[in-house]
Design a protein around this motif. Structure first.
Motif, PDB file in Angstrom:
ATOM      1  N   ALA A 280      -1.161  -8.266   3.865  1.00  0.00           N
ATOM      2  CA  ALA A 280       0.060  -8.926   3.385  1.00  0.00           C
ATOM      3  C   ALA A 280       1.315  -8.147   3.791  1.00  0.00           C
ATOM      4  CB  ALA A 280      -0.004  -9.084   1.867  1.00  0.00           C
ATOM      5  N   ILE A 281       1.274  -6.828   3.645  1.00  0.00           N
ATOM      6  CA  ILE A 281       2.448  -6.023   4.004  1.00  0.00           C
ATOM      7  C   ILE A 281       2.711  -6.091   5.504  1.00  0.00           C
ATOM      8  CG2 ILE A 281       3.387  -3.677   4.063  1.00  0.00           C
ATOM      9  CD1 ILE A 281       1.883  -3.177   1.429  1.00  0.00           C
ATOM     10  N   THR A 282       1.667  -5.944   6.295  1.00  0.00           N
ATOM     11  CA  THR A 282       1.871  -5.981   7.746  1.00  0.00           C
ATOM     12  C   THR A 282       2.203  -7.392   8.233  1.00  0.00           C
ATOM     13  OG1 THR A 282      -0.519  -6.182   8.119  1.00  0.00           O
ATOM     14  CG2 THR A 282       0.439  -3.959   8.213  1.00  0.00           C
ATOM     15  N   LEU A 283       1.672  -8.415   7.576  1.00  0.00           N
ATOM     16  CA  LEU A 283       2.018  -9.790   7.943  1.00  0.00           C
ATOM     17  C   LEU A 283       3.500 -10.042   7.693  1.00  0.00           C
ATOM     18  CD1 LEU A 283       1.162 -12.660   8.839  1.00  0.00           C
ATOM     19  CD2 LEU A 283       0.724 -13.143   6.430  1.00  0.00           C
ATOM     20  N   LYS A 284       3.978  -9.604   6.548  1.00  0.00           N
ATOM     21  CA  LYS A 284       5.407  -9.774   6.233  1.00  0.00           C
ATOM     22  C   LYS A 284       6.271  -9.050   7.262  1.00  0.00           C
ATOM     23  CE  LYS A 284       8.702  -9.202   2.463  1.00  0.00           C
ATOM     24  NZ  LYS A 284       9.723  -8.431   3.101  1.00  0.00           N
TER      25      LYS A 284
END
Length: 136
Positions: A115-119
């Motif tokens: 989720a963090i890297t996708l954002k």
């Protein structure tokens, strides 16, 4: 192109999931080679672990994009946050629920990492023209 890679990841992960599920549950798989059946606990841990590895692979895909685009700080922060999430939840579940639930630490840590890297990846790709212009 990014979403094509994500789609390819989803398709290959689904096919591998089906293959591993069949190896674990069918008569020609694990049972045929080791002459004993797997416990339901082992099967559940394998399924949850497989889902966790899917999210980990998606996070690694995002990290590859960010490193390729000279943005290494966000993936490194995401790894640290996901590591602490993984250890905390895995330790908590293994001590207070049951040892096999420590795999939930892997699953939640991988989801946090993805989720963090996708954002960060989507933020970067949405502003790609700005970064491209600023580089030259």
């Amino acid at each position: 192109m990014y979403w094509q890679h994500v789609f390819l990841l989803i398709i290959t992960s689904f096919l591998i999931f089906i293959l591993i599920y069949n190896v674990l549950n069918s008569n020609w798989g694990y049972r045929a080679h080791f002459k004993e059946a797997l416990d339901i606990i082992s099967i559940n841990v394998s399924i949850i672990g497989g889902i966790g590895y899917f999210f980990l692979a998606w996070g690694m895909l995002n990290t590859l994009y960010l490193f390729t685009l000279s943005q290494p700080s966000m993936p490194l922060k995401a790894i640290i946050i996901a590591l602490f999430t993984n250890v905390f939840i895995g330790f908590f579940c293994s001590r207070f629920i049951s040892y096999e639930y420590s795999v939930l630490g892997l699953l939640v840590g991988a989801i946090v990492f993805m989720a963090i890297t996708l954002k960060a990846t989507l933020n970067f790709l949405n502003k790609l023209d700005y970064f491209y212009y600023a580089a030259y």
